[in-house]
Design a protein around this motif. Structure first.
Motif, PDB file in Angstrom:
ATOM      1  N   LEU A 139       0.800  -1.021   0.192  1.00  0.00           N
ATOM      2  CA  LEU A 139       0.180   0.049   0.362  1.00  0.00           C
ATOM      3  C   LEU A 139       1.002   1.193   0.029  1.00  0.00           C
ATOM      4  O   LEU A 139       0.901   1.947  -0.411  1.00  0.00           O
ATOM      5  CB  LEU A 139      -1.100  -0.049   1.259  1.00  0.00           C
ATOM      6  N   LEU A 140       2.149   1.086   0.946  1.00  0.00           N
ATOM      7  CA  LEU A 140       2.629   2.420   0.837  1.00  0.00           C
ATOM      8  C   LEU A 140       3.556   2.303  -0.915  1.00  0.00           C
ATOM      9  O   LEU A 140       3.454   3.263  -1.110  1.00  0.00           O
ATOM     10  CB  LEU A 140       3.767   1.939   1.709  1.00  0.00           C
ATOM     11  N   PHE A 141       4.031   1.344  -1.580  1.00  0.00           N
ATOM     12  CA  PHE A 141       4.564   1.848  -2.670  1.00  0.00           C
ATOM     13  C   PHE A 141       3.234   2.181  -3.442  1.00  0.00           C
ATOM     14  O   PHE A 141       3.930   2.517  -4.353  1.00  0.00           O
ATOM     15  CB  PHE A 141       5.606   0.662  -3.523  1.00  0.00           C
ATOM     16  N   LEU A 142       2.189   2.282  -2.948  1.00  0.00           N
ATOM     17  CA  LEU A 142       1.519   2.116  -4.386  1.00  0.00           C
ATOM     18  C   LEU A 142       1.016   3.522  -4.427  1.00  0.00           C
ATOM     19  O   LEU A 142       0.909   4.132  -5.239  1.00  0.00           O
ATOM     20  CB  LEU A 142       0.211   1.688  -3.601  1.00  0.00           C
ATOM     21  N   TYR A 143       0.905   3.876  -2.756  1.00  0.00           N
ATOM     22  CA  TYR A 143       0.883   5.709  -3.094  1.00  0.00           C
ATOM     23  C   TYR A 143       2.274   6.242  -3.409  1.00  0.00           C
ATOM     24  O   TYR A 143       2.395   7.670  -4.359  1.00  0.00           O
ATOM     25  CB  TYR A 143       0.953   5.690  -1.337  1.00  0.00           C
ATOM     26  N   LEU A 144       3.052   5.697  -3.015  1.00  0.00           N
ATOM     27  CA  LEU A 144       4.801   6.581  -3.205  1.00  0.00           C
ATOM     28  C   LEU A 144       4.505   5.987  -5.288  1.00  0.00           C
ATOM     29  O   LEU A 144       4.896   7.106  -5.712  1.00  0.00           O
ATOM     30  CB  LEU A 144       6.025   5.779  -2.852  1.00  0.00           C
ATOM     31  N   GLY A 145       4.465   5.128  -5.430  1.00  0.00           N
ATOM     32  CA  GLY A 145       3.603   5.364  -6.913  1.00  0.00           C
ATOM     33  C   GLY A 145       3.069   6.408  -7.959  1.00  0.00           C
ATOM     34  O   GLY A 145       3.588   6.970  -8.970  1.00  0.00           O
ATOM     35  N   VAL A 146       1.920   6.383  -7.169  1.00  0.00           N
ATOM     36  CA  VAL A 146       0.870   7.684  -7.474  1.00  0.00           C
ATOM     37  C   VAL A 146       1.364   8.770  -7.738  1.00  0.00           C
ATOM     38  O   VAL A 146       1.526   9.860  -8.487  1.00  0.00           O
ATOM     39  CB  VAL A 146       0.093   8.052  -6.990  1.00  0.00           C
ATOM     40  N   ILE A 147       2.403   9.042  -6.293  1.00  0.00           N
ATOM     41  CA  ILE A 147       2.826   9.640  -6.222  1.00  0.00           C
ATOM     42  C   ILE A 147       4.744  10.043  -7.747  1.00  0.00           C
ATOM     43  O   ILE A 147       4.439  11.454  -7.716  1.00  0.00           O
ATOM     44  CB  ILE A 147       4.131  10.773  -5.108  1.00  0.00           C
ATOM     45  N   GLY A 148       5.013   9.763  -7.581  1.00  0.00           N
ATOM     46  CA  GLY A 148       6.074   9.858  -8.397  1.00  0.00           C
ATOM     47  C   GLY A 148       5.656   9.705  -9.541  1.00  0.00           C
ATOM     48  O   GLY A 148       6.221  10.816 -10.689  1.00  0.00           O
ATOM     49  N   LEU A 149       4.636   9.014 -10.141  1.00  0.00           N
ATOM     50  CA  LEU A 149       4.377   8.788 -11.501  1.00  0.00           C
ATOM     51  C   LEU A 149       3.396  10.910 -11.832  1.00  0.00           C
ATOM     52  O   LEU A 149       3.821  10.632 -13.113  1.00  0.00           O
ATOM     53  CB  LEU A 149       3.276   8.094 -11.462  1.00  0.00           C
ATOM     54  N   TYR A 150       2.972  11.107 -10.610  1.00  0.00           N
ATOM     55  CA  TYR A 150       2.011  12.279 -11.090  1.00  0.00           C
ATOM     56  C   TYR A 150       3.026  13.310 -11.251  1.00  0.00           C
ATOM     57  O   TYR A 150       3.193  14.450 -12.171  1.00  0.00           O
ATOM     58  CB  TYR A 150       1.079  12.862  -9.732  1.00  0.00           C
ATOM     59  N   HIS A 151       3.852  13.115 -11.152  1.00  0.00           N
ATOM     60  CA  HIS A 151       5.378  14.600 -11.228  1.00  0.00           C
ATOM     61  C   HIS A 151       5.742  13.822 -11.886  1.00  0.00           C
ATOM     62  O   HIS A 151       6.941  14.438 -11.848  1.00  0.00           O
ATOM     63  CB  HIS A 151       6.125  14.227  -9.535  1.00  0.00           C
ATOM     64  N   ALA A 152       6.131  12.712 -12.763  1.00  0.00           N
ATOM     65  CA  ALA A 152       6.979  12.712 -13.475  1.00  0.00           C
ATOM     66  C   ALA A 152       6.735  12.926 -14.866  1.00  0.00           C
ATOM     67  O   ALA A 152       7.396  12.890 -16.055  1.00  0.00           O
ATOM     68  CB  ALA A 152       7.235  10.894 -13.857  1.00  0.00           C
ATOM     69  N   PHE A 153       5.808  13.697 -14.963  1.00  0.00           N
ATOM     70  CA  PHE A 153       5.064  14.327 -16.469  1.00  0.00           C
ATOM     71  C   PHE A 153       6.082  16.111 -16.291  1.00  0.00           C
ATOM     72  O   PHE A 153       5.385  15.985 -15.581  1.00  0.00           O
ATOM     73  CB  PHE A 153       3.650  14.198 -16.555  1.00  0.00           C
ATOM     74  N   GLU A 154       5.497  16.336 -17.818  1.00  0.00           N
ATOM     75  CA  GLU A 154       5.101  17.999 -17.515  1.00  0.00           C
ATOM     76  C   GLU A 154       4.280  18.354 -17.472  1.00  0.00           C
ATOM     77  O   GLU A 154       3.803  19.586 -16.171  1.00  0.00           O
ATOM     78  CB  GLU A 154       6.823  17.818 -18.988  1.00  0.00           C
ATOM     79  N   ASP A 155       3.547  17.905 -18.192  1.00  0.00           N
ATOM     80  CA  ASP A 155       2.353  18.313 -18.117  1.00  0.00           C
ATOM     81  C   ASP A 155       1.334  17.811 -16.698  1.00  0.00           C
ATOM     82  O   ASP A 155       0.801  16.297 -16.744  1.00  0.00           O
ATOM     83  CB  ASP A 155       1.237  18.130 -19.621  1.00  0.00           C
ATOM     84  N   ARG A 156       1.147  18.605 -15.741  1.00  0.00           N
ATOM     85  CA  ARG A 156       0.617  18.192 -14.515  1.00  0.00           C
ATOM     86  C   ARG A 156      -0.833  17.003 -14.582  1.00  0.00           C
ATOM     87  O   ARG A 156      -1.202  16.425 -14.421  1.00  0.00           O
ATOM     88  CB  ARG A 156       0.856  19.574 -13.258  1.00  0.00           C
ATOM     89  N   ARG A 157      -1.819  17.442 -16.426  1.00  0.00           N
ATOM     90  CA  ARG A 157      -2.858  17.157 -15.931  1.00  0.00           C
ATOM     91  C   ARG A 157      -3.131  15.569 -16.506  1.00  0.00           C
ATOM     92  O   ARG A 157      -3.433  15.228 -16.315  1.00  0.00           O
ATOM     93  CB  ARG A 157      -4.004  18.059 -16.757  1.00  0.00           C
TER      94      ARG A 157
END
Lengths: 252, 73
Positions: A139-157
């Motif tokens: 569950l912690l890794f899933l949260y961290l994955g979501v946070i990481g993926l969100y910040h991995a894109f130039e376009d925030r949306r």
């Protein structure tokens, strides 16, 4: 037919309206969180008697269990708003999903660390790869994955949409965490508190536990409101309403 | 509360080294979670004001150039 509820919701999902709404509610949520937290922890640490088997070590329950419940509750909120964000493309739903992730990760981290600190004196080990502990770590890794993926894109949306997809897939893990103590033979103890039945815990210990749980719910609301407000300012930085706020508050 | 009662409270029946760090982690993590958006908001508003100031300065320059009083010789 009364249609003021959908109308109100539609209005609320507009960023400037939600910004103001969240700004009004946030201090109240935080006040309730602090008040209930203080009452609950006083009840748990001072008033509740020691456990007949675990002595005073069991008092970790008053933060461990509420945090564990929040780690799953916040994942549920994140999953549902991620779904809404993907299907209806509502900006506010994206913001709620993405800003829930760090709070959920914080509670999951607290659950793992406090559980470890509780496990050492009671089980004789800081960590074991059993079903409950492993699924909570996932569950912690899933949260961290979501946070990481969100910040991995130039376009925030675009990032928010990719991360929302991951959040929805990961929701399978929430029932696994919850039922892990029933489905598998684990070192972790079974559920103590049962909403629809008899709880295997004395009232002196139960009321502080439920009070702290309520406090963490209010804390989540307060933290989410603060984070969502900041995120809306960033997302709408070109808009006039944000510039007005910046001009007003930037001088300070 | 007497000194003795206070001492026994902090001793946590011998489990003080497990109970108090657990509570410390709980509070430290949540305080950090509360503070991070405050700092982010401050930085964001500062950047935004700087951008607005830059834009208005550039617009001021542009309008100076096109104004009739500033005709190039």
């Amino acid at each position: 037919m009364s249609n003021w509820i959908p109308l109100w919701l539609h209005k609320l999902s507009s960023p400037p309206t939600f910004y103001r709404f969240a700004g009004t509610l946030r201090p109240w949520m935080m006040a309730f969180a602090l008040l209930l937290g203080a009452i609950g922890l006083y009840g748990g640490l001072v008033l509740a008697p020691p456990d007949y088997q675990q002595g005073d070590a069991y008092r970790i329950i008053f933060i461990h269990v509420p945090s564990a419940w929040m780690s799953m509750f916040i994942y549920g909120v994140m999953g549902v708003s991620a779904f809404i964000a993907l299907v209806w493309r509502i900006k506010l739903a994206e913001v709620v999903a993405m800003e829930s992730a760090p709070i959920g990760a914080a509670f999951t981290f607290i659950t793992l660390v406090t559980g470890s600190l509780w496990g050492k004196p009671m089980w004789g080990t800081w960590w074991t790869w059993d079903a409950r502990l492993t699924s909570e770590l996932v569950l912690l890794f899933l949260y961290l994955g979501v946070i990481g993926l969100y910040h991995a894109f130039e376009d925030r949306r675009q990032g928010a949409r990719a991360a929302a997809f991951l959040a929805i897939i990961g929701i399978i893990n929430v029932p696994i965490v919850h039922y892990s103590v029933t489905w598998w033979n684990t070192l972790h103890q079974g559920s103590t508190v049962n909403i629809f039945g008899h709880s295997k815990i004395a009232w002196d210990m139960l009321w502080p536990l439920l009070t702290v749980t309520l406090a963490t719910k209010f804390y989540y609301a307060a933290s989410l409101f603060r984070r969502a407000r900041t995120d809306l300012l960033a997302l709408e930085s070109g808009k006039e309403w944000v510039r007005q706020i910046a001009a007003r508050e930037g001088k300070r | 509360m007497s000194v003795q009662a206070l001492q026994s409270f902090f001793a946590m029946g011998g489990y003080a080294v497990y109970v108090w760090p657990a509570y410390a982690v709980f509070f430290i993590v949540l305080i950090a979670d509360t503070c991070s958006p405050i700092f982010r908001r401050r930085r964001l508003l500062r950047e935004l004001n700087a951008r607005v100031a830059r834009q208005s300065a550039r617009q001021g320059q542009a309008s100076d150039k096109t104004s009739p009083t500033q005709t190039t010789p």
